[in-house]
Design an enzyme around this catalytic site. Sequence first.
Site, mmCIF file in Angstrom:
data_model
loop_
_atom_site.group_PDB
_atom_site.id
_atom_site.type_symbol
_atom_site.label_atom_id
_atom_site.label_comp_id
_atom_site.label_asym_id
_atom_site.label_seq_id
_atom_site.Cartn_x
_atom_site.Cartn_y
_atom_site.Cartn_z
ATOM 1 N N TYR A 110 0.729 -1.255 -0.147
ATOM 2 C CA TYR A 110 -0.250 -0.066 -0.106
ATOM 3 C C TYR A 110 0.919 0.995 -0.097
ATOM 4 O O TYR A 110 0.659 2.487 -0.579
ATOM 5 C CB TYR A 110 -0.971 -0.045 0.955
ATOM 6 N N LYS A 154 -3.163 8.797 2.207
ATOM 7 C CA LYS A 154 -4.316 8.651 2.807
ATOM 8 C C LYS A 154 -4.224 9.222 5.065
ATOM 9 O O LYS A 154 -5.615 9.188 5.332
ATOM 10 C CB LYS A 154 -4.854 7.017 3.144
HETATM 11 P P1 NAD Z 1 -12.886 2.736 -8.175
HETATM 12 O O1 NAD Z 1 -11.596 2.635 -9.101
HETATM 13 O O2 NAD Z 1 -13.902 2.591 -8.871
HETATM 14 O O3 NAD Z 1 -12.720 4.224 -7.857
HETATM 15 C C1 NAD Z 1 -10.878 5.032 -8.107
HETATM 16 C C2 NAD Z 1 -11.778 6.801 -8.749
HETATM 17 O O4 NAD Z 1 -10.915 7.718 -8.352
HETATM 18 C C3 NAD Z 1 -12.660 6.597 -10.205
HETATM 19 O O5 NAD Z 1 -14.167 6.481 -10.662
HETATM 20 C C4 NAD Z 1 -11.665 7.112 -10.920
HETATM 21 O O6 NAD Z 1 -12.315 8.072 -12.343
HETATM 22 C C5 NAD Z 1 -11.468 8.210 -9.892
HETATM 23 N N1 NAD Z 1 -9.833 9.851 -9.655
HETATM 24 C C6 NAD Z 1 -8.276 9.166 -9.612
HETATM 25 N N2 NAD Z 1 -7.960 10.039 -10.624
HETATM 26 C C7 NAD Z 1 -8.659 10.534 -10.725
HETATM 27 C C8 NAD Z 1 -8.426 12.820 -10.683
HETATM 28 N N3 NAD Z 1 -6.808 12.951 -10.644
HETATM 29 N N4 NAD Z 1 -9.399 12.976 -10.750
HETATM 30 C C9 NAD Z 1 -10.660 12.854 -10.931
HETATM 31 N N5 NAD Z 1 -11.119 11.645 -9.995
HETATM 32 C C10 NAD Z 1 -10.199 10.812 -9.657
HETATM 33 O O7 NAD Z 1 -12.193 2.667 -6.860
HETATM 34 P P2 NAD Z 1 -12.431 2.635 -5.318
HETATM 35 O O8 NAD Z 1 -12.247 1.041 -4.467
HETATM 36 O O9 NAD Z 1 -14.363 2.405 -5.214
HETATM 37 O O10 NAD Z 1 -12.011 4.082 -4.661
HETATM 38 C C11 NAD Z 1 -12.873 4.864 -4.160
HETATM 39 C C12 NAD Z 1 -12.126 5.472 -3.075
HETATM 40 O O11 NAD Z 1 -12.225 4.097 -1.905
HETATM 41 C C13 NAD Z 1 -11.010 5.365 -3.431
HETATM 42 O O12 NAD Z 1 -10.323 7.426 -2.145
HETATM 43 C C14 NAD Z 1 -9.973 4.090 -2.685
HETATM 44 O O13 NAD Z 1 -9.111 4.996 -2.303
HETATM 45 C C15 NAD Z 1 -10.997 4.451 -1.431
HETATM 46 N N6 NAD Z 1 -11.360 2.827 -1.117
HETATM 47 C C16 NAD Z 1 -11.028 1.990 -1.182
HETATM 48 C C17 NAD Z 1 -10.805 0.605 -0.919
HETATM 49 C C18 NAD Z 1 -11.100 -0.963 -1.947
HETATM 50 O O14 NAD Z 1 -10.353 -1.546 -1.278
HETATM 51 N N7 NAD Z 1 -11.510 -0.679 -2.801
HETATM 52 C C19 NAD Z 1 -11.246 0.431 0.774
HETATM 53 C C20 NAD Z 1 -10.808 1.485 1.200
HETATM 54 C C21 NAD Z 1 -10.880 2.598 0.638
HETATM 55 O O1 0WE Z 2 -6.902 2.595 -1.692
HETATM 56 C C1 0WE Z 2 -6.907 1.902 -2.524
HETATM 57 C C2 0WE Z 2 -6.213 1.775 -3.861
HETATM 58 C C3 0WE Z 2 -5.753 3.335 -4.867
HETATM 59 C C4 0WE Z 2 -5.249 2.965 -6.051
HETATM 60 C C5 0WE Z 2 -5.540 2.086 -6.688
HETATM 61 C C6 0WE Z 2 -4.222 2.056 -7.795
HETATM 62 C C7 0WE Z 2 -4.480 1.041 -8.923
HETATM 63 C C8 0WE Z 2 -3.947 1.783 -10.407
HETATM 64 C C9 0WE Z 2 -4.737 3.595 -6.204
HETATM 65 N N1 0WE Z 2 -3.540 4.212 -6.950
HETATM 66 C C10 0WE Z 2 -3.806 2.947 -7.924
HETATM 67 N N2 0WE Z 2 -2.505 3.314 -8.767
HETATM 68 C C11 0WE Z 2 -3.085 2.339 -10.185
HETATM 69 O O2 0WE Z 2 -1.897 2.700 -11.028
HETATM 70 N N3 0WE Z 2 -7.409 0.953 -1.523
HETATM 71 C C12 0WE Z 2 -7.500 0.407 -0.813
HETATM 72 C C13 0WE Z 2 -7.495 -0.943 -2.227
HETATM 73 C C14 0WE Z 2 -6.074 -1.152 -1.900
HETATM 74 O O3 0WE Z 2 -4.980 -1.210 -2.488
HETATM 75 C C15 0WE Z 2 -3.813 -1.626 -2.140
HETATM 76 C C16 0WE Z 2 -4.684 -2.417 -1.126
HETATM 77 C C17 0WE Z 2 -6.076 -2.291 -1.693
HETATM 78 C C18 0WE Z 2 -6.857 -2.601 0.100
HETATM 79 C C19 0WE Z 2 -2.532 -1.551 -3.486
HETATM 80 C C20 0WE Z 2 -1.965 -2.566 -2.078
HETATM 81 C C21 0WE Z 2 -2.193 -2.898 -0.602
HETATM 82 C C22 0WE Z 2 -3.586 -2.902 -0.317
#
Ligand code: NAD
Ligand code: 0WE
Length: 266
Positions: free
Chosen positions: A157, A164
């Site tokens: 991460y 974060k």
């Molecule tokens: P997702 O890929 O569906 O959404 C990520 C979004 O970020 C996309 O809509 C993308 O267009 C947008 N984005 C990235 N760069 C951008 C920019 N420069 N301008 C505008 N938009 C931008 O993935 P998700 O998992 O739904 O992520 C949403 C949030 O939830 C993130 O903050 C992520 O860190 C957080 N989150 C995700 C998880 C997980 O396991 N999926 C867990 C905890 C928190």
């Molecule tokens: O916040 C996230 C992921 C956010 C994210 C994901 C990507 C993938 C593609 C930010 N930047 C990028 N850039 C890319 O090019 N999560 C909480 C999901 C997540 O991501 C991980 C996790 C978990 C959980 C990455 C490593 C280890 C655990």
Amino acid sequence: MGYLTGKRVLILGVASKLSIASGIAEAMHREGAELAFTYQTDKLKERVLKFAAGWDSDMVYPCDVSSDEQITQLFESVGERWDGIDCIVHCLAFAPGSELDGNYVDVTTREGFLTAHEISSYSFVALAQAGKKLMEGRNGSMLTLSYLGAVRSLPNYNVMGLAKASLEANVRYMASSLGPSGTRVNGISAGPIRTLAASGIKSFRTMLDHNAKQTPLRRNVTIEEVGNAASFLCSDLASGISGEILYVDGGFNTTAMGSLNDLADN
Ligand code: NAD
Ligand code: 0WE
């Protein structure tokens, strides 16, 4: 009548039906909120328009948060349709893929560090600033999405964990700053969920399986569960809650040693 009836909510971060933002939109629409959406790139425009229509909305605007102009323009456009905004939901993050694979000290770069912090944390206060006028005096709220990597180190991460941590501090400082004008600011720290952002991550399947086994509820959480918590936090039911990070992770963050059940000699 839903508990978000009459609330106008701007949601950033819908990219697919799996997006956490989509789970939030679904729950908020069910509770009666009026919704508006943004998309990051033109490639996503048609898709977000289609999703928005499914939630009875035709308010869809471009917003790449790396652009000051697009952030300013977003609130000008929304202001032409709405005389105020009750909630802004920030559901986006980004770090270059090379930062999220390997040993933290070895793979972190100045540029990747800056990008992660700019897109994933700075953008939240940038939206607060640009949206302040439209949000003032409405008992509104702002919400963002965080992850446990903000407060614990975990494999890969990496610099996203620092971004974060910054985002969670941003929640507290923004809560202090906007509280006097009636706006609450909170975060949800969600457990791992398979979304587009997660699909690029090596060993995500393994992480999900491990997480399910070690979590008090013995399963992963869903975007529906995050959506329900988000709806509550943005509603007047949460009128006393600000500056808070609410864990929606099945209890994972509260344990140590996890479950011993998957170990060989327990
Ligand atoms: P997702 O890929 O569906 O959404 C990520 C979004 O970020 C996309 O809509 C993308 O267009 C947008 N984005 C990235 N760069 C951008 C920019 N420069 N301008 C505008 N938009 C931008 O993935 P998700 O998992 O739904 O992520 C949403 C949030 O939830 C993130 O903050 C992520 O860190 C957080 N989150 C995700 C998880 C997980 O396991 N999926 C867990 C905890 C928190
Ligand atoms: O916040 C996230 C992921 C956010 C994210 C994901 C990507 C993938 C593609 C930010 N930047 C990028 N850039 C890319 O090019 N999560 C909480 C999901 C997540 O991501 C991980 C996790 C978990 C959980 C990455 C490593 C280890 C655990």
